[in-house]
Design a protein around this motif. Structure first.
Motif, PDB file in Angstrom:
ATOM      1  N   PRO A 222       1.379  -0.986  -0.003  1.00 39.83           N
ATOM      2  CA  PRO A 222      -0.182   0.126  -0.089  1.00 39.83           C
ATOM      3  C   PRO A 222       1.063   0.736  -0.200  1.00 39.83           C
ATOM      4  CG  PRO A 222      -1.034  -1.518   1.220  1.00 39.83           C
ATOM      5  CD  PRO A 222       0.319  -2.233   0.886  1.00 39.83           C
ATOM      6  N   ASP A 223       2.218   0.886   0.848  1.00 39.16           N
ATOM      7  CA  ASP A 223       2.607   1.909   0.612  1.00 39.16           C
ATOM      8  C   ASP A 223       3.269   2.685  -0.602  1.00 39.16           C
ATOM      9  OD1 ASP A 223       2.711   2.513   3.310  1.00 39.16           O
ATOM     10  OD2 ASP A 223       4.595   1.940   3.065  1.00 39.16           O
ATOM     11  N   ALA A 224       2.947   1.624  -1.776  1.00 41.75           N
ATOM     12  CA  ALA A 224       3.919   1.981  -3.276  1.00 41.75           C
ATOM     13  C   ALA A 224       3.405   2.767  -3.608  1.00 41.75           C
ATOM     14  CB  ALA A 224       4.393   0.556  -3.514  1.00 41.75           C
ATOM     15  N   GLN A 225       1.649   2.179  -3.537  1.00 44.67           N
ATOM     16  CA  GLN A 225       0.196   2.292  -4.190  1.00 44.67           C
ATOM     17  C   GLN A 225      -0.078   3.392  -3.962  1.00 44.67           C
ATOM     18  OE1 GLN A 225      -1.528  -0.948  -5.421  1.00 44.67           O
ATOM     19  NE2 GLN A 225      -3.557   0.307  -5.587  1.00 44.67           N
ATOM     20  N   GLU A 226       0.534   4.564  -3.147  1.00 42.11           N
ATOM     21  CA  GLU A 226      -0.297   5.499  -2.508  1.00 42.11           C
ATOM     22  C   GLU A 226       1.110   6.225  -1.937  1.00 42.11           C
ATOM     23  OE1 GLU A 226      -1.993   4.696   1.885  1.00 42.11           O
ATOM     24  OE2 GLU A 226      -3.787   3.729   0.654  1.00 42.11           O
ATOM     25  N   ASP A 227       1.933   6.113  -2.899  1.00 45.71           N
ATOM     26  CA  ASP A 227       3.416   7.039  -2.745  1.00 45.71           C
ATOM     27  C   ASP A 227       2.252   8.403  -3.156  1.00 45.71           C
ATOM     28  OD1 ASP A 227       5.092   8.941  -3.749  1.00 45.71           O
ATOM     29  OD2 ASP A 227       6.338   7.173  -3.840  1.00 45.71           O
ATOM     30  N   PRO A 228       2.629   9.309  -2.806  1.00 44.85           N
ATOM     31  CA  PRO A 228       2.106  10.982  -2.995  1.00 44.85           C
ATOM     32  C   PRO A 228       2.980  11.092  -4.553  1.00 44.85           C
ATOM     33  CG  PRO A 228       3.129  11.157  -0.973  1.00 44.85           C
ATOM     34  CD  PRO A 228       3.077   9.181  -1.639  1.00 44.85           C
ATOM     35  N   ARG A 229       3.741  10.902  -5.051  1.00 44.67           N
ATOM     36  CA  ARG A 229       3.788  11.261  -6.470  1.00 44.67           C
ATOM     37  C   ARG A 229       3.053  10.542  -7.573  1.00 44.67           C
ATOM     38  NH1 ARG A 229       9.764   8.873  -6.843  1.00 44.67           N
ATOM     39  NH2 ARG A 229       8.682   6.910  -5.843  1.00 44.67           N
ATOM     40  N   PHE A 230       2.324   9.549  -7.166  1.00 41.82           N
ATOM     41  CA  PHE A 230       1.253   8.422  -8.195  1.00 41.82           C
ATOM     42  C   PHE A 230       0.176   8.849  -8.055  1.00 41.82           C
ATOM     43  CE2 PHE A 230       4.902   5.061  -7.184  1.00 41.82           C
ATOM     44  CZ  PHE A 230       6.062   6.020  -8.227  1.00 41.82           C
ATOM     45  N   MET A 231      -0.377  10.622  -7.600  1.00 40.35           N
ATOM     46  CA  MET A 231      -1.388  10.582  -7.730  1.00 40.35           C
ATOM     47  C   MET A 231      -2.219  10.970  -8.387  1.00 40.35           C
ATOM     48  SD  MET A 231      -2.395   9.177  -4.180  1.00 40.35           S
ATOM     49  CE  MET A 231      -1.681   7.945  -4.575  1.00 40.35           C
ATOM     50  N   ASP A 232      -1.623  11.618  -9.294  1.00 41.97           N
ATOM     51  CA  ASP A 232      -2.278  12.286  -9.738  1.00 41.97           C
ATOM     52  C   ASP A 232      -3.024  11.576 -11.756  1.00 41.97           C
ATOM     53  OD1 ASP A 232      -3.991  13.952 -12.399  1.00 41.97           O
ATOM     54  OD2 ASP A 232      -1.235  15.844 -11.985  1.00 41.97           O
ATOM     55  N   PRO A 233      -3.983  11.542 -11.872  1.00 40.57           N
ATOM     56  CA  PRO A 233      -4.459  10.202 -12.747  1.00 40.57           C
ATOM     57  C   PRO A 233      -4.647  11.493 -14.221  1.00 40.57           C
ATOM     58  CG  PRO A 233      -6.149  11.519 -11.715  1.00 40.57           C
ATOM     59  CD  PRO A 233      -5.082  11.653 -10.657  1.00 40.57           C
ATOM     60  N   GLU A 234      -3.614  12.340 -13.843  1.00 37.72           N
ATOM     61  CA  GLU A 234      -3.571  13.579 -15.175  1.00 37.72           C
ATOM     62  C   GLU A 234      -2.054  13.193 -15.371  1.00 37.72           C
ATOM     63  OE1 GLU A 234      -6.055  16.344 -15.787  1.00 37.72           O
ATOM     64  OE2 GLU A 234      -7.617  15.616 -15.150  1.00 37.72           O
ATOM     65  N   ASN A 235      -1.624  12.431 -14.668  1.00 41.75           N
ATOM     66  CA  ASN A 235      -0.203  12.536 -15.245  1.00 41.75           C
ATOM     67  C   ASN A 235       0.641  11.319 -14.352  1.00 41.75           C
ATOM     68  OD1 ASN A 235       2.588  13.409 -15.421  1.00 41.75           O
ATOM     69  ND2 ASN A 235       2.295  14.527 -13.702  1.00 41.75           N
ATOM     70  N   ILE A 236       0.137  10.540 -15.654  1.00 44.95           N
ATOM     71  CA  ILE A 236       0.933   9.135 -15.136  1.00 44.95           C
ATOM     72  C   ILE A 236       2.088   8.828 -15.720  1.00 44.95           C
ATOM     73  CG2 ILE A 236       0.538   6.804 -15.587  1.00 44.95           C
ATOM     74  CD1 ILE A 236      -2.704   7.111 -15.873  1.00 44.95           C
ATOM     75  N   THR A 237       3.863   8.864 -14.646  1.00 45.65           N
ATOM     76  CA  THR A 237       4.999   8.932 -15.731  1.00 45.65           C
ATOM     77  C   THR A 237       4.960   7.839 -15.630  1.00 45.65           C
ATOM     78  OG1 THR A 237       5.717   9.406 -13.741  1.00 45.65           O
ATOM     79  CG2 THR A 237       5.218  11.490 -13.559  1.00 45.65           C
ATOM     80  N   ALA A 238       6.856   7.846 -16.911  1.00 43.22           N
ATOM     81  CA  ALA A 238       6.954   6.590 -16.949  1.00 43.22           C
ATOM     82  C   ALA A 238       7.764   6.102 -15.091  1.00 43.22           C
ATOM     83  CB  ALA A 238       8.121   6.908 -17.747  1.00 43.22           C
ATOM     84  N   GLU A 239       8.185   7.130 -14.276  1.00 41.38           N
ATOM     85  CA  GLU A 239       8.694   6.198 -13.036  1.00 41.38           C
ATOM     86  C   GLU A 239       7.260   5.456 -12.382  1.00 41.38           C
ATOM     87  OE1 GLU A 239      10.898   8.089  -8.917  1.00 41.38           O
ATOM     88  OE2 GLU A 239       9.588   9.660 -10.108  1.00 41.38           O
ATOM     89  N   GLU A 240       6.336   6.271 -12.404  1.00 43.05           N
ATOM     90  CA  GLU A 240       5.195   5.769 -11.863  1.00 43.05           C
ATOM     91  C   GLU A 240       4.591   3.970 -12.284  1.00 43.05           C
ATOM     92  OE1 GLU A 240      -0.235   5.351 -11.550  1.00 43.05           O
ATOM     93  OE2 GLU A 240       1.747   7.763 -11.683  1.00 43.05           O
ATOM     94  N   ILE A 241       4.513   4.176 -13.533  1.00 41.11           N
ATOM     95  CA  ILE A 241       4.652   2.775 -14.825  1.00 41.11           C
ATOM     96  C   ILE A 241       5.979   1.586 -14.319  1.00 41.11           C
ATOM     97  CG2 ILE A 241       4.275   1.730 -17.038  1.00 41.11           C
ATOM     98  CD1 ILE A 241       3.093   4.519 -17.742  1.00 41.11           C
ATOM     99  N   ALA A 242       6.973   2.365 -14.220  1.00 34.90           N
ATOM    100  CA  ALA A 242       8.267   1.331 -13.693  1.00 34.90           C
ATOM    101  C   ALA A 242       8.166   0.579 -12.353  1.00 34.90           C
ATOM    102  CB  ALA A 242       9.572   2.340 -14.056  1.00 34.90           C
ATOM    103  N   THR A 243       7.905   1.855 -11.695  1.00 32.96           N
ATOM    104  CA  THR A 243       7.444   1.378  -9.491  1.00 32.96           C
ATOM    105  C   THR A 243       6.685  -0.010  -9.830  1.00 32.96           C
ATOM    106  OG1 THR A 243       8.384   3.297  -9.334  1.00 32.96           O
ATOM    107  CG2 THR A 243       6.908   2.199  -7.914  1.00 32.96           C
TER     108      THR A 243
END
Length: 300
Positions: A222-243
């Motif tokens: 849950p810590d990974a899934q709730e990382d504040p860097r990944f909270m914006d559904p309109e900005n799905i980054t390459a970092e989020e996908i890699a994580t």
């Protein structure tokens, strides 16, 4: 879910693994969309359900896993039957009151998954993770938000008091769906308690070590899934996908979801055993309500 002006909170998983589900108990009826029909004993009494009931239809797909508490939850068709009948009764009442332009809120797209356990333990679909990381389909989410906005606008001019009167009148036909505190308690408390169980803590530690080896520092999934860097559904980054990709590999390697599910099954069985009589009463009342809604729907 919002069906014909009736807002329902349904027992489906939310977007994050740590989300807690809310349950509305409306009816339990054997029908085509229920993979586990409930038999009815002579005299119309609903037999006691075994507290050990849980199933895994496909070990690779958490959406097919069924928790014991689901025995006491409504089937989708029972939910729809109640909501549609109440919607019709509301329409008739509002029209007689002179508000022909009144219309219920639109149905909301289903964004919560295919079943109660789909997403409950976090990400599991490699194809979705490769596209959206920890998020749902952005197109579907936009449709959901648009429907929410449309449903918030009533152009008929009907006063709230009139809507309440019609809702009360609809109650005389089919009682409104009500959240059952006992079902909700077993669901929520079991989920929370599972996080403190040794088996879950152990598998989380293995997952964390796996992620560390891949260059990611998180204590729990849950810590990974709730990382504040990944909270914006309109900005799905390459970092989020890699994580998320690394996360899914570690989940699969150490069978995180399977361990978590089995732990919840154990806790729910214990809670159901302690509350078997009131749970049986809930099933009996739900079946009666769903049967009444089905009968009224057929009389239209």
């Amino acid at each position: 879910m919002n069906i014909r002006g009736v807002t329902l909170k349904v027992a489906l998983p939310l977007a994050t693994a740590a989300a807690v589900c809310t349950v509305v108990v409306i009816g339990v009826m054997p029908d085509d969309d229920s993979p586990h029909p409930e038999p009815t004993a002579a005299g119309g009494q609903v037999p006691a359900a075994p507290p050990v009931q849980s199933t895994v239809e496909n070990s690779d797909d958490p959406a097919t896993w069924r928790l014991p508490i689901e025995t006491y939850m409504p089937t989708p068709s029972a939910t729809l039957a109640v909501a549609h009948v109440r919607g019709r009764l509301m329409d008739e009442c509002m029209s007689k009151a002179g508000f022909d332009d009144w219309k219920p809120a639109p149905d909301l797209p289903d964004i919560d998954g295919r079943s109660f356990t789909d997403g409950r333990y976090g990400i599991s679909d490699a194809e979705q993770v490769a596209k959206w990381g920890y998020h749902r389909d952005p197109v579907l989410m936009k449709a959901y938000n648009d429907a929410m906005l449309e449903g918030a606008v009533d152009e008929s001019g009907a006063p709230d008091e009139q809507v309440r009167r019609c809702a009360q009148q609809a109650d005389t036909g089919v009682t409104a769906a009500q959240t059952n505190p006992l079902i909700e308690q077993i669901d929520i408390e079991g989920y929370k308690a599972s996080l403190d169980e040794p088996a879950v803590k152990d598998v989380f530690a293995k997952w964390s070590a796996c992620m560390k080896a891949e260059g990611y520092t998180y204590a729990t999934p849950p810590d990974a899934q709730e990382d504040p860097r990944f909270m914006d559904p309109e900005n799905i980054t390459a970092e989020e996908i890699a994580t998320a990709k690394a996360d899914l590999v570690c989940r699969d390697r150490h069978q995180v979801a399977e361990t978590w599910f089995n732990t919840e099954v154990k806790l729910q069985r214990e809670a159901i055993t302690e509350n078997q009589d009131p749970l049986n009463d809930i099933r009996t009342a739900n079946q009666a309500l769903a049967a009444k809604a089905t009968k009224l729907a057929r009389s239209q």
